[in-house]
Design an enzyme around this catalytic site. Sequence first.
Site, PDB file in Angstrom:
ATOM      1  N   LYS A 112       0.498   4.617  -5.576  1.00 28.17           N
ATOM      2  CA  LYS A 112       1.389   4.041  -4.559  1.00 28.17           C
ATOM      3  C   LYS A 112       2.249   5.098  -3.866  1.00 28.17           C
ATOM      4  O   LYS A 112       2.563   4.968  -2.696  1.00 28.17           O
ATOM      5  CB  LYS A 112       2.278   2.965  -5.182  1.00 28.17           C
ATOM      6  CG  LYS A 112       1.512   1.692  -5.496  1.00 28.17           C
ATOM      7  CD  LYS A 112       2.435   0.508  -5.637  1.00 28.17           C
ATOM      8  CE  LYS A 112       1.622  -0.759  -5.780  1.00 28.17           C
ATOM      9  NZ  LYS A 112       2.442  -1.926  -6.035  1.00 28.17           N
ATOM     10  N   LYS A 127      -8.955  -1.479  -6.198  1.00 27.40           N
ATOM     11  CA  LYS A 127      -8.518  -2.823  -6.614  1.00 27.40           C
ATOM     12  C   LYS A 127      -8.216  -3.716  -5.404  1.00 27.40           C
ATOM     13  O   LYS A 127      -7.644  -3.238  -4.433  1.00 27.40           O
ATOM     14  CB  LYS A 127      -7.249  -2.657  -7.464  1.00 27.40           C
ATOM     15  CG  LYS A 127      -6.821  -3.893  -8.191  1.00 27.40           C
ATOM     16  CD  LYS A 127      -5.523  -3.679  -8.939  1.00 27.40           C
ATOM     17  CE  LYS A 127      -4.333  -3.748  -8.033  1.00 27.40           C
ATOM     18  NZ  LYS A 127      -3.064  -4.065  -8.690  1.00 27.40           N
ATOM     19  N   LYS A 185      -2.690  -7.198  -2.737  1.00 25.17           N
ATOM     20  CA  LYS A 185      -1.910  -7.919  -1.716  1.00 25.17           C
ATOM     21  C   LYS A 185      -1.505  -7.009  -0.576  1.00 25.17           C
ATOM     22  O   LYS A 185      -1.431  -7.416   0.554  1.00 25.17           O
ATOM     23  CB  LYS A 185      -0.579  -8.408  -2.309  1.00 25.17           C
ATOM     24  CG  LYS A 185      -0.632  -9.448  -3.320  1.00 25.17           C
ATOM     25  CD  LYS A 185       0.817  -9.870  -3.593  1.00 25.17           C
ATOM     26  CE  LYS A 185       1.067  -9.999  -5.056  1.00 25.17           C
ATOM     27  NZ  LYS A 185       1.473  -8.737  -5.683  1.00 25.17           N
TER      28      LYS A 185
HETATM   29  N1  AQP Z   1      -7.376  -7.126  -8.265  1.00 22.57           N
HETATM   30  C1  AQP Z   1      -6.898  -7.665  -9.368  1.00 22.57           C
HETATM   31  N2  AQP Z   1      -7.736  -8.026 -10.370  1.00 22.57           N
HETATM   32  C2  AQP Z   1      -7.253  -8.602 -11.512  1.00 22.57           C
HETATM   33  N3  AQP Z   1      -5.944  -8.851 -11.708  1.00 22.57           N
HETATM   34  C3  AQP Z   1      -5.086  -8.509 -10.731  1.00 22.57           C
HETATM   35  N4  AQP Z   1      -3.757  -8.618 -10.617  1.00 22.57           N
HETATM   36  C4  AQP Z   1      -3.346  -8.123  -9.428  1.00 22.57           C
HETATM   37  N5  AQP Z   1      -4.408  -7.698  -8.741  1.00 22.57           N
HETATM   38  C5  AQP Z   1      -5.502  -7.908  -9.523  1.00 22.57           C
HETATM   39  C6  AQP Z   1      -2.900  -9.173 -11.658  1.00 22.57           C
HETATM   40  O1  AQP Z   1      -1.953 -10.054 -11.048  1.00 22.57           O
HETATM   41  C7  AQP Z   1      -0.725  -9.954 -11.745  1.00 22.57           C
HETATM   42  C8  AQP Z   1       0.389  -9.727 -10.787  1.00 22.57           C
HETATM   43  O2  AQP Z   1       0.302  -8.452 -10.213  1.00 22.57           O
HETATM   44  P1  AQP Z   1       1.380  -7.988  -9.169  1.00 22.57           P
HETATM   45  O3  AQP Z   1       1.178  -8.684  -7.906  1.00 22.57           O
HETATM   46  O4  AQP Z   1       2.720  -8.131  -9.712  1.00 22.57           O
HETATM   47  O5  AQP Z   1       1.158  -6.458  -9.051  1.00 22.57           O
HETATM   48  P2  AQP Z   1      -0.101  -5.654  -8.746  1.00 22.57           P
HETATM   49  O6  AQP Z   1      -0.975  -5.587  -9.952  1.00 22.57           O
HETATM   50  O7  AQP Z   1       0.382  -4.353  -8.194  1.00 22.57           O
HETATM   51  O8  AQP Z   1      -0.850  -6.513  -7.653  1.00 22.57           O
HETATM   52  P3  AQP Z   1      -1.204  -6.146  -6.187  1.00 22.57           P
HETATM   53  O9  AQP Z   1      -1.891  -7.312  -5.555  1.00 22.57           O
HETATM   54  O10 AQP Z   1      -1.946  -4.843  -6.130  1.00 22.57           O
HETATM   55  O11 AQP Z   1       0.219  -6.019  -5.520  1.00 22.57           O
HETATM   56  P4  AQP Z   1       0.724  -4.881  -4.608  1.00 22.57           P
HETATM   57  O12 AQP Z   1      -0.305  -4.726  -3.547  1.00 22.57           O
HETATM   58  O13 AQP Z   1       2.038  -5.337  -4.077  1.00 22.57           O
HETATM   59  O14 AQP Z   1       0.838  -3.678  -5.492  1.00 22.57           O
HETATM   60  C9  AQP Z   1      -0.854  -8.850 -12.789  1.00 22.57           C
HETATM   61  O15 AQP Z   1      -1.131  -9.441 -14.040  1.00 22.57           O
HETATM   62  C10 AQP Z   1      -2.042  -8.084 -12.298  1.00 22.57           C
HETATM   63  O16 AQP Z   1      -2.735  -7.469 -13.364  1.00 22.57           O
END
Ligand code: AQP
Length: 334
Positions: free
Chosen positions: A113, A196, A199
Site C-alpha cells: 500500500k 488480490k 475494494k
Molecule cells: N480478495 C479477497 N479474498 C478473500 N478475502 C478477502 N478479504 C478482503 N479481500 C479479500 C477479507 O475481507 C475482510 C475485510 O478486509 P478489509 O476490507 O478490512 O481489508 P482488506 O483485506 O485490505 O480488503 P481490501 O478489499 O483489499 O480493502 P482495501 O482495498 O481498502 O485495502 C478480511 O477478512 C479480508 O481477509
Amino acid sequence: MRRIFSGIQPSGNLTLGNYLGAIRNWALLQREKSYECIFCVVDQHAITVPQDPAELRRATREVAAGMIAGGVDPDDCILFNQSYVPEHAMLAWVFNCVARVGWLGRMTQFKEKAGKDRDNATVGLFVYPNLMAADILAYKGTHVPVGDDQKQHLELTRDIAQAFNSMFGVDFFPLPEPQIFGTATRVMSLRDGTKKMSKSDPSDMSRINMTDDADAIAQKIRKAKTDPEPLPSELAGLDERPEARNLVGIYAALADQTPEQVLAEFGGRGFGDFKKAMAEVSVSVLAPIGEEMRRLSNDPATIDAILHKGGERARELASPIVKEVYDIVGFLRP
Ligand code: AQP
C-alpha cells in the site's frame, strides 16, 4: 468462552472477496452458535489512507448493510463501528509501545500500500497492525475468521499478545487463532490473477461489487482476463494459469463445489461456456444480497440504531479489559 472478532474497512465498495473471504464465513460461524461473535466496521483503519468524510459515513453504513444482507444477524452478535468504542485506540497506543518497528516493517500489506513513496505513507498505515491487534484483544478475542491476506497481521497480533504477557509477567491476553476456510480464501482481481481483488483497486472491472446488478456482473465476468487454452480436467493443469485458477475457485465457492468438481464438468471446454455458467451462479448468489443491501442502505436510521446498540454492548465488554491493561502497565487512576 470462545469469542470471535473480525472486521471490514469502509474503504470502498464491498467486493466478492470480502463476501467469500469474510462475511459468508462469519454468517456460518454465527449460526453454529459455538462462539460469541463481534463484527466491526473498522472505520479507523480506513483513514490510514485519505477518505472523504461524507463518503466514509456512507461507506460505513453500507458495509454494515453488506454484513447484514450477507447473513450476519445483528440480533445475535455485536455489530458496531470501531470509532464508537475508544478502547480500541486506547489499547492500540499501548501496543505501539510493545510492537517493534522491525516487525511492522516486514508487513507485506504496508509495503504494497505504501508503494515506492514510503516516506509519504501515513504513520497510521505503518501501525495499522497494532490497531488490528487492539481490535481483537480489547475483547480477548480467541478466534479471528479472515481471508488469507490477513494471515500475516494475525501472526503479528499473536506476537504482540505474547510480548505484552511476557513484558509484564502476566498471562493476560489469549493468542488468537486465525480461521481461514472455504474454497476462496484469496479471491484475485479479474484483470490480474496475481493481484488480490480489492475494494480500493482503481479499476472497477477488476472486482465484482456486492451491489453490482446482474448486467454488471455478467459484463465483468465476460471481460475477465483469461488465456487461450481450454480449461484443464485436473487441478494441476491450473498451476501456471492464475486467472483460470481464480475463476475456477470463485465458481467453486459460489456453487458450493470443490474445484475438482468444477473441472470435472468444464475440463476441455472453452471459457465462453464456463463464463456464462459462472455469471449465472454469481447472479443467483449476489443479486438477492445486493437488493437487500440497497434496501437497508435506504434506511440509514435503522443501520445507525443497530450500530449504536452494538457499540454500547462492545464498550461494556472492552472497557473493563482495557482498564485492567492500564493497571498492568502502571497508569495511575487518581
Ligand atoms: N480478495 C479477497 N479474498 C478473500 N478475502 C478477502 N478479504 C478482503 N479481500 C479479500 C477479507 O475481507 C475482510 C475485510 O478486509 P478489509 O476490507 O478490512 O481489508 P482488506 O483485506 O485490505 O480488503 P481490501 O478489499 O483489499 O480493502 P482495501 O482495498 O481498502 O485495502 C478480511 O477478512 C479480508 O481477509
